[in-house]
Write a protein that holds these residues in place. Sequence first.
Motif, PDB file in Angstrom:
ATOM      1  N   VAL A 246      -1.793  -0.451   0.653  1.00 38.17           N
ATOM      2  CA  VAL A 246      -1.595  -1.894   0.525  1.00 38.17           C
ATOM      3  C   VAL A 246      -2.113  -2.588   1.779  1.00 38.17           C
ATOM      4  N   VAL A 247      -2.248  -3.893   1.675  1.00 44.70           N
ATOM      5  CA  VAL A 247      -2.644  -4.720   2.813  1.00 44.70           C
ATOM      6  C   VAL A 247      -1.591  -5.800   2.957  1.00 44.70           C
ATOM      7  N   ASP A 248      -1.066  -5.950   4.158  1.00 42.19           N
ATOM      8  CA  ASP A 248      -0.072  -6.984   4.438  1.00 42.19           C
ATOM      9  C   ASP A 248      -0.533  -7.728   5.681  1.00 42.19           C
ATOM     10  N   ASP A 249      -0.783  -9.011   5.540  1.00 41.11           N
ATOM     11  CA  ASP A 249      -1.267  -9.813   6.667  1.00 41.11           C
ATOM     12  C   ASP A 249      -0.312  -9.791   7.857  1.00 41.11           C
ATOM     13  N   GLN A 250       0.957  -9.516   7.605  1.00 37.36           N
ATOM     14  CA  GLN A 250       1.962  -9.516   8.661  1.00 37.36           C
ATOM     15  C   GLN A 250       2.073  -8.166   9.385  1.00 37.36           C
ATOM     16  N   ILE A 251       1.391  -7.155   8.884  1.00 30.14           N
ATOM     17  CA  ILE A 251       1.458  -5.815   9.486  1.00 30.14           C
ATOM     18  C   ILE A 251       0.066  -5.400   9.938  1.00 30.14           C
ATOM     19  N   LEU A 252      -0.073  -5.149  11.225  1.00 32.29           N
ATOM     20  CA  LEU A 252      -1.328  -4.678  11.820  1.00 32.29           C
ATOM     21  C   LEU A 252      -2.506  -5.587  11.485  1.00 32.29           C
ATOM     22  N   GLY A 253      -2.246  -6.860  11.409  1.00 26.75           N
ATOM     23  CA  GLY A 253      -3.322  -7.823  11.183  1.00 26.75           C
ATOM     24  C   GLY A 253      -4.051  -7.664   9.865  1.00 26.75           C
ATOM     25  N   GLY A 254      -3.395  -7.097   8.868  1.00 26.35           N
ATOM     26  CA  GLY A 254      -4.021  -6.945   7.559  1.00 26.35           C
ATOM     27  C   GLY A 254      -4.787  -5.657   7.375  1.00 26.35           C
ATOM     28  N   GLU A 255      -4.642  -4.739   8.314  1.00 26.26           N
ATOM     29  CA  GLU A 255      -5.296  -3.430   8.181  1.00 26.26           C
ATOM     30  C   GLU A 255      -4.645  -2.664   7.022  1.00 26.26           C
ATOM     31  N   PRO A 256      -5.411  -1.919   6.224  1.00 22.26           N
ATOM     32  CA  PRO A 256      -4.819  -1.140   5.134  1.00 22.26           C
ATOM     33  C   PRO A 256      -3.762  -0.166   5.670  1.00 22.26           C
ATOM     34  N   ILE A 257      -2.603  -0.183   5.026  1.00 19.00           N
ATOM     35  CA  ILE A 257      -1.498   0.692   5.428  1.00 19.00           C
ATOM     36  C   ILE A 257      -1.023   1.501   4.234  1.00 19.00           C
ATOM     37  N   ILE A 258      -0.237   2.525   4.529  1.00 19.66           N
ATOM     38  CA  ILE A 258       0.367   3.336   3.490  1.00 19.66           C
ATOM     39  C   ILE A 258       1.584   2.581   2.971  1.00 19.66           C
ATOM     40  N   LYS A 259       1.653   2.412   1.668  1.00 19.85           N
ATOM     41  CA  LYS A 259       2.709   1.641   1.025  1.00 19.85           C
ATOM     42  C   LYS A 259       4.092   2.071   1.515  1.00 19.85           C
ATOM     43  N   ALA A 260       4.936   1.092   1.776  1.00 24.20           N
ATOM     44  CA  ALA A 260       6.334   1.276   2.206  1.00 24.20           C
ATOM     45  C   ALA A 260       6.438   1.842   3.629  1.00 24.20           C
ATOM     46  N   THR A 261       5.355   1.762   4.401  1.00 20.18           N
ATOM     47  CA  THR A 261       5.382   2.200   5.797  1.00 20.18           C
ATOM     48  C   THR A 261       4.620   1.175   6.627  1.00 20.18           C
ATOM     49  N   ARG A 262       4.586   1.398   7.903  1.00 15.72           N
ATOM     50  CA  ARG A 262       3.725   0.611   8.793  1.00 15.72           C
ATOM     51  C   ARG A 262       2.593   1.499   9.319  1.00 15.72           C
ATOM     52  N   THR A 263       2.359   2.596   8.648  1.00 15.36           N
ATOM     53  CA  THR A 263       1.343   3.561   9.071  1.00 15.36           C
ATOM     54  C   THR A 263      -0.019   3.163   8.524  1.00 15.36           C
ATOM     55  N   PRO A 264      -0.995   2.950   9.402  1.00 19.99           N
ATOM     56  CA  PRO A 264      -2.328   2.606   8.901  1.00 19.99           C
ATOM     57  C   PRO A 264      -3.005   3.826   8.275  1.00 19.99           C
TER      58      PRO A 264
END
Length: 84
Positions: free
Chosen positions: A11-29
């Motif tokens: 997923v991509v979340d603008d609020q986490i790591l500046g919108g870098e693709p992360i693993i869903k339900a984590t903050r791990t890019p």
Amino acid sequence: MTTATEHCYIVVDDQILGGEPIIKATRTPVRAIVELWRLGVLPEEMPEDLPHLTLARCSMLLATTASTRTKSTSTSSETASPKN
């Protein structure tokens, strides 16, 4: 806001790591998995470094990123202008 991608665990979340693709339900890019693999860490060993991930998820993420790279490489080579 979290935005889904074509891959169920990415997923991509603008609020986490500046919108870098992360693993869903984590903050791990996703980048973290790829970088571990490039450093020679086997997928079986990745959950030791990232205990919140399973072997199955690490393997799936590597396969997903590999297929995405293959698609983007073939697309860019198809659209490149021919050399004379």
